[in-house]
Design a protein around this motif. Sequence first.
Motif, PDB file in Angstrom:
ATOM      1  N   UNK A  90      -2.013  -8.534 -13.175  1.00 23.93           N
ATOM      2  CA  UNK A  90      -2.250  -8.220 -11.769  1.00 23.93           C
ATOM      3  C   UNK A  90      -2.337  -6.713 -11.592  1.00 23.93           C
ATOM      4  N   UNK A  91      -1.534  -6.179 -10.648  1.00 19.39           N
ATOM      5  CA  UNK A  91      -1.420  -4.738 -10.361  1.00 19.39           C
ATOM      6  C   UNK A  91      -2.770  -4.149  -9.949  1.00 19.39           C
ATOM      7  N   UNK A  92      -2.934  -2.843 -10.190  1.00 17.22           N
ATOM      8  CA  UNK A  92      -4.160  -2.142  -9.829  1.00 17.22           C
ATOM      9  C   UNK A  92      -4.220  -0.845 -10.609  1.00 17.22           C
ATOM     10  N   UNK A  93      -5.316  -0.116 -10.479  1.00 16.32           N
ATOM     11  CA  UNK A  93      -5.531   1.082 -11.291  1.00 16.32           C
ATOM     12  C   UNK A  93      -4.441   2.122 -11.085  1.00 16.32           C
ATOM     13  N   UNK A  94      -3.934   2.235  -9.862  1.00 17.79           N
ATOM     14  CA  UNK A  94      -2.885   3.219  -9.576  1.00 17.79           C
ATOM     15  C   UNK A  94      -1.664   2.951 -10.442  1.00 17.79           C
ATOM     16  N   UNK A 182      -4.084   2.069   2.384  1.00 15.39           N
ATOM     17  CA  UNK A 182      -3.658   3.441   2.682  1.00 15.39           C
ATOM     18  C   UNK A 182      -4.514   4.445   1.921  1.00 15.39           C
ATOM     19  N   UNK A 183      -4.785   4.154   0.651  1.00 18.88           N
ATOM     20  CA  UNK A 183      -5.643   5.036  -0.141  1.00 18.88           C
ATOM     21  C   UNK A 183      -7.037   5.122   0.454  1.00 18.88           C
ATOM     22  N   UNK A 196       0.730  17.199   1.186  1.00 19.29           N
ATOM     23  CA  UNK A 196       0.520  16.156   0.181  1.00 19.29           C
ATOM     24  C   UNK A 196      -0.966  15.904  -0.080  1.00 19.29           C
ATOM     25  N   UNK A 197      -1.767  16.964   0.065  1.00 19.02           N
ATOM     26  CA  UNK A 197      -3.192  16.869  -0.226  1.00 19.02           C
ATOM     27  C   UNK A 197      -4.021  16.202   0.844  1.00 19.02           C
ATOM     28  N   UNK A 335      -4.946   9.636  -5.854  1.00 22.60           N
ATOM     29  CA  UNK A 335      -4.110   8.578  -5.285  1.00 22.60           C
ATOM     30  C   UNK A 335      -2.887   8.326  -6.150  1.00 22.60           C
ATOM     31  N   UNK A 336      -3.100   8.180  -7.452  1.00 26.19           N
ATOM     32  CA  UNK A 336      -1.984   7.903  -8.362  1.00 26.19           C
ATOM     33  C   UNK A 336      -0.935   9.009  -8.310  1.00 26.19           C
ATOM     34  N   UNK A 337      -1.386  10.231  -8.145  1.00 25.90           N
ATOM     35  CA  UNK A 337      -0.476  11.373  -8.111  1.00 25.90           C
ATOM     36  C   UNK A 337       0.337  11.426  -6.817  1.00 25.90           C
TER      37      UNK A 337
END
Length: 352
Positions: A90-94, A182-183, A196-197, A335-337
């Motif tokens: 499952x999960x996602x790229x992040x 949200x992303x 936060x960018x 996004x991951x950061x």
Amino acid sequence: MKKLVALLVGISMIFCAALALAEATGADVKGTGETLTIYTNSGDSGRSDWLKERAAQDGFDVVILEEGAGAVQQRLIGEAANPIADVVYGLNAIIWNDLIARDILVPYDAPSWASEVSEGLNDPDGYYYAIVKQAILLVYDSNQVSAEEAPKDWTDLWENEALHGKYRVETSLTGGTTRNVIAGILCRYLDENGELGVSDEGWAAIEAFFQNGVPAESGVNLYQEMIAPNKPTLMGQMWSSGVVQYDAEYGTTSGIVVPEVGVPYAVEGIGIINGTKKMDEALRFIEWFGSAQIQGEWAERFGTMPANELAADKADATQRELCSIPTQDIDWAVVAENIDDWCEKITLEYMQ
């Protein structure tokens, strides 16, 4: 002499059986009965029960723990020194990228079906391989909302006062779908000089999004809220396979918002936990689960869109259509950061 012949025949039979087992691929692979512990954020709506039963038919004994994607991520991080899980899917790229950076996953040789997956979806270093594509959508009940009244983009939810108090916002930000939403919003307002960018305009947008929505009721899904006569909720976030499943379950007719910028996609994958003592069985399960046969059955049962192109024709026609919506251009590295910090700020400052 007869004993020698019988012995040689016996050895030959064992050798042939072992060779056949070694050459088995895809859904032909059988489990040994060794128990595998599997973590996933894709076990709800009967998925876990179906997988346990279907896997047992082919010799696999699986114990499945299902939580939101963020909760699975945090559990794996907390257990890194003494892992409990053997496999995660499952999960996602992040989250995949975060787990790789933390050395929580171990790379493994590509399963036979990896070459059948749409190009660019598998991890190039072999830490995970893609099994399902999910479009992350804004949906509404078209039995209650006309196309003219419906939003054309997420931004309409807070910019159009007529939609205030009619859409659901999540009360937990640990889920993968919620984090993709949200992303998809905040990536429109990236500013390296902003907090936060994100620019001030972006933070004002996300604040308005949460303040003008209806907080989700715990334990009640979006479609249950949309059909409830005493609820104002008529729209909200949904993953693409959920549209097919919930429309069938609740008698709704989902309207789909297609923003000009496209929609986020969550690519579900499957990986092996670093430190598992059941590597062989984990590899067997992955070879079986990601095969066109099993992913086709999964697609037929739960309306998913397989990453395996040989199973794509098993997906519901609506699902195939939903997963043809253009992809939103999102900087997943950014996004991951930042996603954890973004969610913390939203929780502390903007959620009701």
